[in-house]
Design an enzyme around this catalytic site. Structure first.
Site, PDB file in Angstrom:
ATOM      1  N   GLU A  80       7.426 -55.217  28.300  1.00  0.00           N
ATOM      2  CA  GLU A  80       6.329 -54.313  28.632  1.00  0.00           C
ATOM      3  C   GLU A  80       6.792 -53.134  29.487  1.00  0.00           C
ATOM      4  O   GLU A  80       5.984 -52.489  30.157  1.00  0.00           O
ATOM      5  CB  GLU A  80       5.231 -55.085  29.366  1.00  0.00           C
ATOM      6  CG  GLU A  80       4.530 -56.111  28.511  1.00  0.00           C
ATOM      7  CD  GLU A  80       3.478 -55.509  27.592  1.00  0.00           C
ATOM      8  OE1 GLU A  80       2.725 -54.616  28.035  1.00  0.00           O
ATOM      9  OE2 GLU A  80       3.411 -55.922  26.412  1.00  0.00           O
ATOM     10  N   HIS A 137       1.204 -52.340  27.542  1.00  0.00           N
ATOM     11  CA  HIS A 137       1.858 -51.062  27.830  1.00  0.00           C
ATOM     12  C   HIS A 137       2.654 -50.589  26.623  1.00  0.00           C
ATOM     13  O   HIS A 137       3.342 -51.380  25.975  1.00  0.00           O
ATOM     14  CB  HIS A 137       2.795 -51.210  29.034  1.00  0.00           C
ATOM     15  CG  HIS A 137       2.129 -51.765  30.246  1.00  0.00           C
ATOM     16  ND1 HIS A 137       1.857 -53.112  30.387  1.00  0.00           N
ATOM     17  CD2 HIS A 137       1.648 -51.164  31.357  1.00  0.00           C
ATOM     18  CE1 HIS A 137       1.235 -53.317  31.535  1.00  0.00           C
ATOM     19  NE2 HIS A 137       1.106 -52.153  32.143  1.00  0.00           N
ATOM     20  N   LYS A 164      -6.477 -53.717  30.968  1.00  0.00           N
ATOM     21  CA  LYS A 164      -5.666 -52.544  31.281  1.00  0.00           C
ATOM     22  C   LYS A 164      -4.803 -52.151  30.083  1.00  0.00           C
ATOM     23  O   LYS A 164      -4.195 -53.006  29.437  1.00  0.00           O
ATOM     24  CB  LYS A 164      -4.752 -52.828  32.477  1.00  0.00           C
ATOM     25  CG  LYS A 164      -3.830 -51.652  32.832  1.00  0.00           C
ATOM     26  CD  LYS A 164      -2.743 -52.060  33.815  1.00  0.00           C
ATOM     27  CE  LYS A 164      -1.741 -50.926  34.005  1.00  0.00           C
ATOM     28  NZ  LYS A 164      -0.528 -51.360  34.704  1.00  0.00           N
TER      29      LYS A 164
END
Length: 249
Positions: A80, A137, A164
């Protein structure tokens, strides 16, 4: 509404998260002191992956002893974009040990990298009195708008307390698409707080206006601290220029 030590998370008033990114305990101490003293830093993130794994417990104890601000604890794996190459089993074991130690207000749980441990870590976080944040991410680009919105709603449907998503834009339109995906997910899952950002210079606008599209927090650096991702602006600048829907009437 999700609240961190009495600090509500809502897009109408986005919060500023300051990361602590250090490669030794000696280097970590002044960063924690700086974040504790800066009024612009509303939440502190302890990034553990730059540190030796043997120092994780000491780092958590150190930072928790220096600030009463809400503490987000993150082990960012190389998968990530982080510093450590960890198997899902080792990653999960570290997370459980940190939760058992106490002092964690929010646990970052990597949505993809943690594999089959995702739900168990979410439940362990809640049992320890912490908020479970699912994260994903993309440091190499920006996925399709539909895919980003589906990632965020998928996290919400899987029981995330906070969802997120961070992406890297290659053009201004990529940053705009991240904001569109945020707005779509916020409308579809209004009860799940979202934290989204488009990284780097092209995505900087998303850090200042994300709240208008449904993001409840953003990341910035304070004096003496180091950015943990490309494009994090100074926290005091964020505090002055952050677009809050509550200010717009």
């Amino acid at each position: 509404m999700v609240s961190l030590r009495g600090l509500p998370l809502e897009a109408a008033c986005p919060r500023i998260i300051v990361p602590l990114f250090a490669r030794s305990l000696d280097a970590l101490r002044p960063l924690a002191l700086a974040a504790a003293a800066d009024p612009a830093a509303e939440v502190v993130e302890l990034r553990l992956d730059p540190l030796p794994e043997a120092d994780f417990a000491a780092a958590l104890a150190l930072v928790r002893g220096l600030t009463e601000k809400p503490l987000l604890v993150t082990i960012r794996t190389k998968t990530e974009g982080g510093e450590l190459a960890l198997t899902p089993d080792v990653y999960a074991a570290h997370c459980r040990a940190l939760l058992a130690q106490g002092g964690v207000d929010v646990l970052d749980i990597e949505w993809l990298a943690c594999g089959e441990h995702r739900t168990a870590l979410r439940d362990a976080a809640r049992a320890a009195g912490a908020v479970a944040l699912y994260s994903e991410h993309h440091f190499d680009g920006t996925p399709a708008t539909d895919a980003m919105a589906q990632t965020l709603t998928g996290m919400a449907d899987a029981g995330a307390d906070i969802a997120k998503l961070a992406v890297m834009p290659h053009c201004a339109a990529d940053a705009a698409r991240l904001l569109e995906a945020t707005a779509r997910a916020a409308a579809a899952r209004p009860d799940t707080p979202l934290i989204t950002m488009s990284m780097g210079p092209l995505g900087a606008v998303s850090r200042f206006c994300g709240g208008a599209f449904g993001s409840c927090a953003t990341f910035g650096v304070t004096s003496g601290t180091t950015a943990s991702a490309p494009g994090q602006p100074p926290a005091d600048v964020l505090r002055k220029k952050l677009l809050n829907r509550a200010d717009l009437g």
